[in-house]
Design an enzyme around this catalytic site. Sequence first.
Site, PDB file in Angstrom:
ATOM      1  N   CYS A  93       8.436 -19.980 -32.574  1.00 15.00           N
ATOM      2  CA  CYS A  93       8.829 -21.341 -32.234  1.00 15.00           C
ATOM      3  C   CYS A  93       7.689 -22.053 -31.493  1.00 15.00           C
ATOM      4  CB  CYS A  93      10.145 -21.340 -31.464  1.00 15.00           C
ATOM      5  SG  CYS A  93      10.939 -22.963 -31.391  1.00 15.00           S
ATOM      6  N   HIS A 181      13.727 -18.159 -35.064  1.00 15.64           N
ATOM      7  CA  HIS A 181      13.838 -17.094 -34.055  1.00 15.64           C
ATOM      8  C   HIS A 181      14.281 -15.799 -34.730  1.00 15.64           C
ATOM      9  CE1 HIS A 181      13.191 -19.527 -30.435  1.00 15.64           C
ATOM     10  NE2 HIS A 181      13.634 -20.505 -31.217  1.00 15.64           N
ATOM     11  N   GLU A 183      14.415 -12.848 -33.536  1.00  5.16           N
ATOM     12  CA  GLU A 183      15.050 -11.898 -32.630  1.00  5.16           C
ATOM     13  C   GLU A 183      16.554 -11.947 -32.755  1.00  5.16           C
ATOM     14  OE1 GLU A 183      14.213 -15.665 -30.250  1.00  5.16           O
ATOM     15  OE2 GLU A 183      13.151 -14.490 -31.714  1.00  5.16           O
TER      16      GLU A 183
END
Length: 183
Positions: A93, A181, A183
């Site tokens: 990001c 993202h 994760e």
Amino acid sequence: MADSGKFQYLCGRFMTEKILILDFGSQYTQLIARRLRELFVYCEIHPYNHIPELTSGIKGIILSGSPCSVNETDAPMVDLETLIAHGPLLGVCYGAQMLAKEFGGVVSRSDHREYGRAMMQRSGNENVLLTGLSNESQVWMSHGDSVQAAPAGFTVTASSAGAAVAAFEDLTRGLAGVQFHPE
């Protein structure tokens, strides 16, 4: 190898090999670390303005997201050239936007803020980062700025409806950025 042997082996590796996560104030930084640890990868989180000694044990560096814009005059920044000397660099990001801007790409305010689920399409270009993903994957976006044009020497590897450059990489220098993202 017995389970206790695997554990000791992994613990030995943890002492000498690590991923460094530089935190720019993202609400998701702890999730990056958690995901790496679930994959049995040792990692440490450090504030971007308090980088620890960069040693040969660092096998890669992740630049986190941030509530800031890379286009602000006082945007948090790091010396990317110093970091590149210590292993592959992944920007997530804000981290991706920083990579793009610092190497000559274009980052600007998005027409439509992308927040939540998005569909990412792989570009078809050969790439390392997205290997194994289908041509269209659901990802999580959370950004107001986006990379409009990747820097020279970088290959755009994915896009989404709200991000023309959702992923990009420069394999010769070990650099990659993702707007989403992972994760």
